[in-house]
Write a protein that holds these residues in place. Sequence first.
Motif, PDB file in Angstrom:
ATOM      1  N   ARG A  15    -148.131 -18.880  90.757  1.00 26.92           N
ATOM      2  CA  ARG A  15    -148.150 -20.124  90.005  1.00 26.92           C
ATOM      3  C   ARG A  15    -146.836 -20.888  90.119  1.00 26.92           C
ATOM      4  N   ALA A  71    -151.663 -17.867  78.572  1.00 27.43           N
ATOM      5  CA  ALA A  71    -151.940 -19.014  79.427  1.00 27.43           C
ATOM      6  C   ALA A  71    -150.823 -19.205  80.438  1.00 27.43           C
ATOM      7  N   ALA A  72    -151.066 -20.091  81.381  1.00 27.79           N
ATOM      8  CA  ALA A  72    -150.042 -20.414  82.379  1.00 27.79           C
ATOM      9  C   ALA A  72    -149.212 -21.615  81.961  1.00 27.79           C
ATOM     10  N   THR A  73    -149.844 -22.510  81.221  1.00 21.40           N
ATOM     11  CA  THR A  73    -149.136 -23.724  80.813  1.00 21.40           C
ATOM     12  C   THR A  73    -149.297 -23.901  79.308  1.00 21.40           C
ATOM     13  N   GLY A  74    -148.657 -24.928  78.801  1.00 21.06           N
ATOM     14  CA  GLY A  74    -148.770 -25.183  77.370  1.00 21.06           C
ATOM     15  C   GLY A  74    -147.508 -24.784  76.648  1.00 21.06           C
ATOM     16  N   GLN A  75    -146.988 -25.699  75.870  1.00 17.51           N
ATOM     17  CA  GLN A  75    -145.698 -25.456  75.239  1.00 17.51           C
ATOM     18  C   GLN A  75    -145.768 -24.498  74.069  1.00 17.51           C
ATOM     19  N   ASN A  76    -146.972 -24.155  73.615  1.00 19.31           N
ATOM     20  CA  ASN A  76    -147.091 -23.191  72.523  1.00 19.31           C
ATOM     21  C   ASN A  76    -147.398 -21.787  73.006  1.00 19.31           C
ATOM     22  N   THR A  77    -147.274 -21.605  74.316  1.00 19.55           N
ATOM     23  CA  THR A  77    -147.543 -20.283  74.874  1.00 19.55           C
ATOM     24  C   THR A  77    -146.318 -19.412  74.734  1.00 19.55           C
ATOM     25  N   GLU A  78    -146.447 -18.287  74.071  1.00 14.87           N
ATOM     26  CA  GLU A  78    -145.317 -17.374  73.938  1.00 14.87           C
ATOM     27  C   GLU A  78    -145.375 -16.313  75.022  1.00 14.87           C
ATOM     28  N   ALA A  79    -144.230 -16.015  75.601  1.00 15.00           N
ATOM     29  CA  ALA A  79    -144.130 -14.940  76.579  1.00 15.00           C
ATOM     30  C   ALA A  79    -143.563 -13.700  75.915  1.00 15.00           C
TER      31      ALA A  79
END
Lengths: 115, 115
Positions: free
Chosen positions: B55, B96-104
């Motif tokens: 990605r 998810a791969a995108t999105g500003q609310n995605t936590e790693a």
Amino acid sequence: GDSVTQMEGPVTLSEEAFLTINCTYTATGYPSLFWYVQYPGEGLQLLLKATKADDKGSNKGFEATYRKETTSFHLEKGSVQVSDSAVYFCALSPISSGSARQLTFGSGTQLTVLP
Amino acid sequence: DSGVTQTPKHLITATGQRVTLRCSPRSGDLSVYWYQQSLDQGLQFLIQYYNGEERAKGNILERFSAQQFPDLHSELNLSSLELGDSALYFCASSVAATGQNTEAFFGQGTRLTVV
């Protein structure tokens, strides 16, 4: 390219002291901003985040406010505990990358809290 | 415990050799990220996979490669190892791969020492 500059360490405080760790960034557009914490022998844990200007992230007594005008995201805590001893990383994620967590990290600040 | 598992925890190998680091993401997470933490370069994003496809790419050397398998675990292959490759390698995962609310969520890392 994007970059994050954070306060050099190490920082040593007495318990219940006030903590500030400075973080400034360079990026195009409006990145998301994060503070991560790394306890000894462990991976990184998200401490708090802010995704737009003037947002305040907070968690476990720590706070940071996204200041676009000064391109800063300083970490603060009113009264630190011995258990807060760790390495703290400021990071940003560019909104345009298409990758949610392609993070650019600062160099880290080692915090030691003495009883 | 973040739910991200990395193996092995420690690896010592000689220059010129090849190693494989393994990462099992959190259950349900489709995206995997690899980061390198070294004394001189700090924490750097290497590469991201999402549901088996590359990605995003960061500062990954040509001697390094990664892949994500159908069961979503990922491997980072490091070849022709040099002393400077000694570092802590982190894997992170997110839903998810995108999105500003995605936590790693980060694993505890694999410490590679090249001698």
